[in-house]
Design a protein around this motif. Structure first.
Motif, PDB file in Angstrom:
ATOM      1  N   ILE A   1       7.483  44.008 -45.201  1.00 16.17           N
ATOM      2  CA  ILE A   1       7.198  46.257 -44.052  1.00 16.17           C
ATOM      3  C   ILE A   1       7.522  45.777 -42.800  1.00 16.17           C
ATOM      4  O   ILE A   1       7.295  46.938 -42.389  1.00 16.17           O
ATOM      5  CB  ILE A   1       6.538  46.302 -45.300  1.00 16.17           C
ATOM      6  N   GLY A   2       8.124  45.203 -42.072  1.00 18.02           N
ATOM      7  CA  GLY A   2       7.335  44.937 -40.630  1.00 18.02           C
ATOM      8  C   GLY A   2       6.504  45.355 -39.870  1.00 18.02           C
ATOM      9  O   GLY A   2       6.470  46.343 -38.936  1.00 18.02           O
ATOM     10  N   LEU A   3       5.216  45.424 -40.625  1.00 19.20           N
ATOM     11  CA  LEU A   3       4.096  45.747 -39.897  1.00 19.20           C
ATOM     12  C   LEU A   3       2.760  44.709 -39.778  1.00 19.20           C
ATOM     13  O   LEU A   3       3.515  43.541 -41.028  1.00 19.20           O
ATOM     14  CB  LEU A   3       3.442  46.554 -41.527  1.00 19.20           C
ATOM     15  N   ILE A   4       2.151  44.354 -38.545  1.00 19.29           N
ATOM     16  CA  ILE A   4       1.472  43.896 -37.930  1.00 19.29           C
ATOM     17  C   ILE A   4       0.135  44.568 -39.416  1.00 19.29           C
ATOM     18  O   ILE A   4      -0.731  44.910 -38.419  1.00 19.29           O
ATOM     19  CB  ILE A   4       1.499  43.465 -36.551  1.00 19.29           C
ATOM     20  N   ASN A   5      -0.231  43.435 -40.007  1.00 17.41           N
ATOM     21  CA  ASN A   5      -0.992  43.602 -40.739  1.00 17.41           C
ATOM     22  C   ASN A   5      -2.328  43.550 -40.113  1.00 17.41           C
ATOM     23  O   ASN A   5      -2.860  42.366 -41.008  1.00 17.41           O
ATOM     24  CB  ASN A   5      -0.752  42.863 -42.653  1.00 17.41           C
ATOM     25  N   PHE A   6      -2.921  44.052 -39.244  1.00 22.61           N
ATOM     26  CA  PHE A   6      -3.799  43.526 -38.161  1.00 22.61           C
ATOM     27  C   PHE A   6      -5.214  43.544 -39.042  1.00 22.61           C
ATOM     28  O   PHE A   6      -6.143  42.928 -38.975  1.00 22.61           O
ATOM     29  CB  PHE A   6      -4.133  45.128 -37.513  1.00 22.61           C
ATOM     30  N   ALA A   7      -5.574  43.934 -40.791  1.00 19.64           N
ATOM     31  CA  ALA A   7      -6.613  43.715 -41.146  1.00 19.64           C
ATOM     32  C   ALA A   7      -6.658  42.575 -41.901  1.00 19.64           C
ATOM     33  O   ALA A   7      -7.676  41.967 -42.405  1.00 19.64           O
ATOM     34  CB  ALA A   7      -6.599  45.504 -42.197  1.00 19.64           C
ATOM     35  N   HIS A   8      -5.544  41.311 -42.001  1.00 25.41           N
ATOM     36  CA  HIS A   8      -5.363  40.799 -43.029  1.00 25.41           C
ATOM     37  C   HIS A   8      -6.720  39.378 -42.474  1.00 25.41           C
ATOM     38  O   HIS A   8      -7.127  38.730 -43.220  1.00 25.41           O
ATOM     39  CB  HIS A   8      -4.413  39.872 -42.139  1.00 25.41           C
ATOM     40  N   GLY A   9      -7.674  39.949 -40.972  1.00 26.41           N
ATOM     41  CA  GLY A   9      -8.241  38.724 -40.957  1.00 26.41           C
ATOM     42  C   GLY A   9      -9.527  39.707 -41.269  1.00 26.41           C
ATOM     43  O   GLY A   9     -10.174  38.802 -41.713  1.00 26.41           O
ATOM     44  N   GLU A  10      -9.447  40.393 -41.291  1.00 25.86           N
ATOM     45  CA  GLU A  10     -11.097  41.073 -42.005  1.00 25.86           C
ATOM     46  C   GLU A  10     -10.679  40.800 -43.372  1.00 25.86           C
ATOM     47  O   GLU A  10     -11.752  39.769 -44.624  1.00 25.86           O
ATOM     48  CB  GLU A  10     -11.034  42.579 -42.469  1.00 25.86           C
ATOM     49  N   ILE A  11      -9.740  40.614 -44.619  1.00 29.33           N
ATOM     50  CA  ILE A  11      -9.327  39.811 -46.022  1.00 29.33           C
ATOM     51  C   ILE A  11     -10.050  38.455 -45.781  1.00 29.33           C
ATOM     52  O   ILE A  11     -10.387  37.987 -46.263  1.00 29.33           O
ATOM     53  CB  ILE A  11      -7.487  39.665 -46.384  1.00 29.33           C
ATOM     54  N   TYR A  12      -9.296  37.761 -44.591  1.00 23.07           N
ATOM     55  CA  TYR A  12     -10.131  36.449 -44.593  1.00 23.07           C
ATOM     56  C   TYR A  12     -11.833  36.470 -44.681  1.00 23.07           C
ATOM     57  O   TYR A  12     -12.449  35.723 -45.410  1.00 23.07           O
ATOM     58  CB  TYR A  12      -9.077  35.615 -43.429  1.00 23.07           C
TER      59      TYR A  12
ATOM     60  N   ILE B   1     -16.882  24.725 -41.332  1.00 15.90           N
ATOM     61  CA  ILE B   1     -18.207  24.629 -39.941  1.00 15.90           C
ATOM     62  C   ILE B   1     -19.691  24.472 -39.953  1.00 15.90           C
ATOM     63  O   ILE B   1     -20.397  25.293 -39.690  1.00 15.90           O
ATOM     64  CB  ILE B   1     -17.246  26.041 -38.911  1.00 15.90           C
ATOM     65  N   GLY B   2     -20.131  25.443 -41.373  1.00 14.54           N
ATOM     66  CA  GLY B   2     -21.219  25.986 -42.211  1.00 14.54           C
ATOM     67  C   GLY B   2     -21.266  26.968 -41.809  1.00 14.54           C
ATOM     68  O   GLY B   2     -22.574  27.378 -42.220  1.00 14.54           O
ATOM     69  N   GLN B   3     -21.032  28.306 -40.990  1.00 11.70           N
ATOM     70  CA  GLN B   3     -21.769  29.213 -41.003  1.00 11.70           C
ATOM     71  C   GLN B   3     -20.691  31.078 -40.745  1.00 11.70           C
ATOM     72  O   GLN B   3     -19.445  30.313 -40.679  1.00 11.70           O
ATOM     73  CB  GLN B   3     -22.586  30.025 -39.810  1.00 11.70           C
ATOM     74  N   ILE B   4     -21.729  31.693 -41.014  1.00 17.62           N
ATOM     75  CA  ILE B   4     -19.967  33.084 -40.979  1.00 17.62           C
ATOM     76  C   ILE B   4     -21.075  34.122 -40.849  1.00 17.62           C
ATOM     77  O   ILE B   4     -22.335  34.233 -41.380  1.00 17.62           O
ATOM     78  CB  ILE B   4     -19.646  33.544 -42.442  1.00 17.62           C
ATOM     79  N   ASN B   5     -20.672  34.840 -40.237  1.00 24.57           N
ATOM     80  CA  ASN B   5     -20.569  36.460 -40.130  1.00 24.57           C
ATOM     81  C   ASN B   5     -19.677  37.518 -40.120  1.00 24.57           C
ATOM     82  O   ASN B   5     -18.755  37.104 -40.388  1.00 24.57           O
ATOM     83  CB  ASN B   5     -21.827  35.829 -38.416  1.00 24.57           C
ATOM     84  N   PHE B   6     -20.147  38.294 -40.249  1.00 27.29           N
ATOM     85  CA  PHE B   6     -18.842  39.242 -40.258  1.00 27.29           C
ATOM     86  C   PHE B   6     -17.807  39.603 -39.027  1.00 27.29           C
ATOM     87  O   PHE B   6     -16.907  40.217 -39.446  1.00 27.29           O
ATOM     88  CB  PHE B   6     -19.723  41.281 -40.466  1.00 27.29           C
ATOM     89  N   TYR B   7     -18.132  39.000 -38.431  1.00 25.60           N
ATOM     90  CA  TYR B   7     -17.074  38.756 -37.770  1.00 25.60           C
ATOM     91  C   TYR B   7     -16.316  38.069 -37.255  1.00 25.60           C
ATOM     92  O   TYR B   7     -14.825  37.525 -36.181  1.00 25.60           O
ATOM     93  CB  TYR B   7     -18.036  39.106 -35.839  1.00 25.60           C
ATOM     94  N   ILE B   8     -16.185  36.874 -38.363  1.00 25.25           N
ATOM     95  CA  ILE B   8     -15.357  35.787 -37.872  1.00 25.25           C
ATOM     96  C   ILE B   8     -13.660  36.261 -38.448  1.00 25.25           C
ATOM     97  O   ILE B   8     -12.335  35.843 -37.805  1.00 25.25           O
ATOM     98  CB  ILE B   8     -15.172  34.790 -39.066  1.00 25.25           C
ATOM     99  N   GLY B   9     -13.660  37.074 -38.710  1.00 27.15           N
ATOM    100  CA  GLY B   9     -12.188  38.310 -39.637  1.00 27.15           C
ATOM    101  C   GLY B   9     -11.375  38.012 -38.197  1.00 27.15           C
ATOM    102  O   GLY B   9     -10.120  38.146 -37.997  1.00 27.15           O
ATOM    103  N   PHE B  10     -11.868  38.810 -36.851  1.00 21.72           N
ATOM    104  CA  PHE B  10     -11.409  39.393 -35.546  1.00 21.72           C
ATOM    105  C   PHE B  10     -10.350  38.078 -34.635  1.00 21.72           C
ATOM    106  O   PHE B  10      -9.611  38.163 -34.699  1.00 21.72           O
ATOM    107  CB  PHE B  10     -12.937  40.092 -35.096  1.00 21.72           C
ATOM    108  N   ILE B  11     -11.102  37.573 -34.361  1.00 19.81           N
ATOM    109  CA  ILE B  11     -10.305  35.933 -33.520  1.00 19.81           C
ATOM    110  C   ILE B  11      -9.743  34.960 -34.465  1.00 19.81           C
ATOM    111  O   ILE B  11      -8.653  34.935 -34.187  1.00 19.81           O
ATOM    112  CB  ILE B  11     -12.111  35.139 -33.155  1.00 19.81           C
ATOM    113  N   ALA B  12      -9.698  34.741 -35.363  1.00 20.69           N
ATOM    114  CA  ALA B  12      -9.401  34.143 -36.356  1.00 20.69           C
ATOM    115  C   ALA B  12      -8.151  34.827 -36.501  1.00 20.69           C
ATOM    116  O   ALA B  12      -6.678  34.449 -37.131  1.00 20.69           O
ATOM    117  CB  ALA B  12      -9.957  33.762 -37.873  1.00 20.69           C
ATOM    118  N   GLY B  13      -8.265  36.267 -36.723  1.00 20.33           N
ATOM    119  CA  GLY B  13      -6.845  37.223 -36.922  1.00 20.33           C
ATOM    120  C   GLY B  13      -5.878  37.407 -36.054  1.00 20.33           C
ATOM    121  O   GLY B  13      -4.801  36.368 -36.168  1.00 20.33           O
ATOM    122  N   ILE B  14      -6.786  37.220 -34.856  1.00 20.10           N
ATOM    123  CA  ILE B  14      -5.282  37.294 -33.321  1.00 20.10           C
ATOM    124  C   ILE B  14      -5.019  35.928 -33.209  1.00 20.10           C
ATOM    125  O   ILE B  14      -3.739  35.646 -33.162  1.00 20.10           O
ATOM    126  CB  ILE B  14      -6.210  37.520 -32.455  1.00 20.10           C
ATOM    127  N   LYS B  15      -6.072  34.609 -33.566  1.00 16.06           N
ATOM    128  CA  LYS B  15      -5.505  33.415 -33.752  1.00 16.06           C
ATOM    129  C   LYS B  15      -4.400  32.398 -34.597  1.00 16.06           C
ATOM    130  O   LYS B  15      -2.911  32.313 -34.507  1.00 16.06           O
ATOM    131  CB  LYS B  15      -6.766  32.378 -33.442  1.00 16.06           C
TER     132      LYS B  15
END
Lengths: 401, 300
Positions: B32-43, B219-233
C-alpha cells in the motif's frame, strides 16, 4: 437508526476489542514477587467503552449524512463562525481589540502561576505556527522539529554560560543558528519524497538529542545546564515575578509579530509557491518554481521560529537538559497543527491553546495526555482531515462587466 | 581476532532480528505504499504478550518447552490481531487520502499504542524470563557465540524460508505479489485487495512478534519504549535494502546489524543509535532506492 443488525455488529466489535486488549489490560504479572493479578473489571470497561465509542461514531456519521442530504437542496456553504468574523473588517477589528485587551490584562487578573502556564501555551502557539509553515503550507512532514527548538535553547544556554551573552543578543543568533541547521539538514534531504523526509527528520531529531546527551564536554550531558539568565529589562535584573510578567509580554509581542509575518507569507509569492508545491510537485516545477529553493526557505523559516522559541524556553525555565527535546515534543507540536487544521493560522492558535491548556487544568487526566494526543492524530485524519478550523483558500471570482 | 568474530556474530544476530521487523515494513510498503509507523509498536506488543504469557505459565509451573511454544503462539496471534485492527481503524479509511494523511495517522497510532501499554502495564523495565537455556555443546565457544544467538539465527532462517515459500508458491502469496505490482489491475482480475492487505498486515505482525520475543529473551528486559528505536532501525534496514524488496530487507538488516556491531565495538558505544540514523541519512542521500530496490519514476 439503531437497527438490531447494527447493535449486533457493535457488540461483536466490542467483544473483539476485549479479546484484543485481554493480555495487556487484564493480566498484570509481577515477575519478581511471582504473582499474577487478574483485572477482570478492565475487560468490562473496554467492552463498554468501545460500545459507546462505536455508537457515537455511527450516530455522528448518520447525522452527517442527513446534513449532506439537506445541503444538496439548499446550496449554502456554511463557514466557521471565526471566518465570518474575520471577513468583515469592522467585526474583525472589534474582536482583535477585545482579544488584545484581554491578553494585556491577563497577568493582572490571574496569578503568576496562571501567567506561567499561559507563557507555555503561547510558546506552543508560536511553535505550532512555525511547524505550520513547514507541514501546513509546504506539505513537508517534519518530525524532527524539536531539534531546531533544541538548537535555539542550547545556543542561548551555552552562549550565556560561556560568554555571558544576554537574552536579546542571543534571540536572533539562536533563530539564525536554528535556521542554519534547517538549511544544513534540508540541503541533502529535501529532494526525498514526503514519507522518507518524515523519517529522516525524525532521525535527525534523535541524533541531535543523542549528541546533546553524550557529548559531555560540549553540552554537559544529561545533567543539563542550569542557572541560565532570565532576560534583563534594559540592564535591570528583575525579580522572579516581574521577569515572568516581562517574558509574558515579550511572548505576546513575539506572537503578534509571528502572526503578522505568517499571514503575510501565506498570501505572498512564496506562500503560493509552497501551496502549489504541496499539491503537485511536477506541475509546479513545470511552472518554473525552483523546487529546492522554495522548500529550503520553508524549512529554514520554520526552524527559525523554533530556534527563537527555544531561546525563550531556556530563558523561562533557566534550566535545560536533553530530556526536554524528545520525539514526543515534536509529536505534540504536530498534534497541535493537525488538530487546529493544517495551513490554518487561526486553527493552529486554537489547537495549541486546547492541547496545552486543557491538560494543565484537567490535572486528573494528565496521565492520559499522550494517549489522547495519539488518538487525536488518528481521529482527526480519519474524521476531519481539514482540522477544527479549516483554512479558507484564497479564491478569485470572475466578474463579468 | 576473537573480538572481531564476537562482534561479527553479535552483528549477524542483531541483523537477523532487524530482518524480522524490517520484513513487515517492506511488505506493507510494497503493497500500500505506506510507512507503517506503528510497526515498531506491534513488535513491542508482541514482546509484552510473550512476556506476560511466559511469566504466567512459569508461575503456574509449566515445563519450559510448553512455555516457549505457548508464549510464541500467543505473541504471534495477538500481534497479528493488533496489526489487523490497526489497519482497519487507521489506514483503511485513508486509502485514497493525500499521502501525508495515513502517515500522520500511523504516527498517532504509534504514540497511542505506546501510551496504552504504558498505562495498562508499567513504565518500568521488566525482567524477561530466560527462555533459552545454555546448550552444553556450545560450551567451548560460549564466550564468542551465545546459545541465544544460535537460536535466533536458526529461528530467523526457518521463518525466512517459510515466508519465501508462502510468497512464492501459495495463492495468497501470488495475490500479494500481484497487488504490489498493480493494485487496480489486481482488483480487475478478481483479487480481493482488502483481504490481501489484511493478510500482509497479519503476516508482518506475526514476524515482528517473533522478533520481539526472541530479542526480549536475548536482552533480558523490556519496557513500553523498545518499539520506537527498533522500529526506526528496522525501517533503516528496509530502506537500506530497497524498500518493497523482501531479499533487500534481509540484506539491509544484516548490513545494518554488522555496521552497528562494529561501530559500537571499535568506535564508541555511547553513540550506538546515532550510527543507524547516520547510515539512514547517508543512504537516502546517495542511493534512495536502496541496495536491491528499483528506481521509481514519477509520472504526471
Amino acid at each position: 437508526m439503531f437497527t438490531l443488525k447494527e447493535i449486533k455488529k457493535t457488540v461483536l466489535i466490542s467483544l473483539w476489542f476485549v479479546f484484543l486488549t485481554f493480555p495487556l489490560m487484564v493480566i498484570k504479572v509481577d515477575p519478581i514477587e511471582k504473582t499474577v493479578l487478574w483485572r477482570w473489571h478492565n475487560a468490562l470497561y473496554v467492552a463498554i467503552g468501545i460500545f459507546c465509542i462505536r455508537c457515537l461514531i455511527e450516530f455522528f456519521r448518520h447525522r452527517k449524512q442527513q446534513k449532506e442530504k439537506k445541503k444538496k437542496n439548499s446550496s449554502d456553504d456554511s463557514q466557521a463562525l471565526i471566518h465570518r468574523i474575520l471577513v468583515d473588517p469592522r467585526k474583525r477589528n472589534i474582536m482583535l481589540g477585545v482579544l488584545l485587551s484581554l491578553v494585556v490584562i491577563f497577568p493582572f487578573v490571574f496569578d503568576t502561576y496562571q501567567t506561567n502556564i499561559m507563557i507555555t501555551a503561547l510558546m506552543y502557539v508560536v511553535l505550532g505556527l512555525g511547524l505550520n509553515i513547514v507541514v501546513g503550507m509546504a506539505g513537508l512532514l517534519d518530525l524532527g522539529f524539536v531539534a531546531f527548538y533544541a538548537v535555539g535553547a542550547y545556543s542561548y544556554a551555552l552562549l550565556n554560560h560561556h560568554f555571558g551573552l544576554g537574552f536579546w543578543a542571543v534571540l536572533p543568533i539562536g533563530g539564525g543558528l536554528a535556521a542554519f541547521a534547517g538549511i544544513l539538514l534540508g540541503f541533502p534531504v529535501l529532494r526525498l519524497r514526503g514519507d522518507y523526509l518524515a523519517i529522516v527528520t525524525l532521525g535527525f531529531g534523535e541524533i541531535i538529542r543523542l549528541i546533546l546527551e553524550n557529548w559531555n564536554e560540549f553540552s554537559m550531558g544529561p545533567s543539563g545546564i542550569s542557572n541560565i539568565d532570565r532576560p534583563y529589562f534594559f540592564g535591570i535584573n528583575l525579580s522572579l515575578e516581574h521577569s515572568i510578567l516581562y517574558l509574558y509580554y515579550i511572548m505576546i509581542l513575539f506572537l503578534i509579530v509571528t502572526i503578522f509575518i505568517v499571514n503575510r507569507l501565506q498570501n505572498s509569492r512564496l506562500g503560493r509557491a509552497w501551496i502549489a508545491l504541496r499539491e503537485d510537485e511536477i506541475a509546479c516545477q513545470a511552472m518554473g518554481i525552483d523546487k529546492r529553493k522554495t522548500k529550503l526557505v520553508a524549512f529554514a523559516l520554520g526552524a527559525f521560529w523554533a530556534g527563537v522559541v527555544g531561546v525563550i524556553f531556556a530563558a523561562k525555565t533557566t534550566f535545560i537538559n536533553p530530556a526536554s527535546f524528545t520525539f514526543l515534543e515534536s509529536a505534540i507540536i504536530l498534534s497541535i497543527v493537525v488538530l487546529g487544521g493544517m495551513g490554518s493560522i487561526v486553527g493552529v492558535i486554537f489547537g495549541a491553546l486546547i492541547l496545552i491548556l486543557l491538560p494543565e487544568y484537567l490535572r486528573a487526566l494528565s496521565e492520559y495526555r499522550m494517549l489522547a494526543f495519539g488518538a487525536i492524530l488518528v481521529a482527526m485524519m480519519v474524521f476531519r482531515p481539514q482540522g477544527l478550523i479549516s483554512k479558507i483558500r484564497r479564491t478569485y471570482t470572475f466578474k463579468q462587466e | 581476532m576473537d573480538y572481531f568474530i564476537e562482534l561479527f556474530c553479535s552483528g549477524i544476530t542483531r541483523g537477523a532480528i532487524y530482518a524480522l521487523i524490517a520484513l513487515g515494513y517492506t511488505m506493507v510498503y510494497g503493497i500500500i505504499g505506506l510507512i507503517n509507523f506503528a510497526h515498531g509498536e506491534i513488535y513491542m506488543i508482541g514482546a509484552f504478550t510473550s512476556f506476560i504469557v511466559a511469566t504466567v505459565l512459569s508461575i503456574y509451573g509449566f515445563p519450559l518447552l510448553a512455555i516457549i511454544v505457548v508464549a510464541g503462539v500467543a505473541a504471534a496471534v495477538w500481534s497479528s490481531a493488533y496489526g489487523f485492527t490497526i489497519e482497519k481503524i487507521a489506514y483503511k479509511p485513508l486509502r485514497h487520502a493525500p499521502r501525508l494523511s495515513p502517515l500522520i495517522s500511523a504516527i498517532g497510532m504509534s504514540i497511542f499504542l505506546q501510551n496504552y501499554v504504558l498505562l495498562a502495564q508499567t513504565s518500568d523495565f521488566l525482567p524477561f524470563p530466560e527462555l533459552i537455556p545454555d546448550f552444553a555443546f556450545m560450551e567451548p565457544i560460549a564466550h564468542i557465540v551465545g546459545s541465544s544467538d544460535l537460536v535466533i539465527l536458526i529461528t530467523t532462517t526457518v521463518v525466512m524460508i517459510i515466508l519465501t515459500f508462502v510468497i512464492k508458491f501459495t495463492r495468497i502469496g501470488k495475490a500479494m505479489r500481484a497487488t504490489a505490482q498493480d493494485r487496480t489491475m489486481a482488483m480487475l482480475v478478481g483479487i480481493n485487495v482488502n483481504n490481501v492487505i489484511s493478510a500482509t498486515f497479519i503476516i508482518g505482525s506475526a514476524l515482528a512478534a517473533i522478533g520481539g520475543m526472541l530479542i526480549a529473551s536475548h536482552i533480558g528486559q523490556i519496557n513500553f519504549y523498545i518499539g520506537f528505536i527498533a522500529g526506526i532501525k528496522a525501517f533503516t534496514a528496509a530502506v537500506l535494502g530497497g524498500i518493497g524488496s523482501i531479499p533487500g530487507a534481509v540484506l539491509g538488516s544484516l548490513v545494518l546489524g554488522l555496521t552497528e556491531s562494529f561501530a559500537t565495538g571499535y568506535v564508541s558505544s555511547d553513540y550506538e543509535d546515532v550510527f543507524a540514523f547516520a547510515l539512514l541519512v547517508l543512504i537516502l542521500i546517495f542511493k534512495p532506492s536502496g541496495l536491491l530496490g528499483k528506481d521509481e519514476t514519477q509520472k504526471v
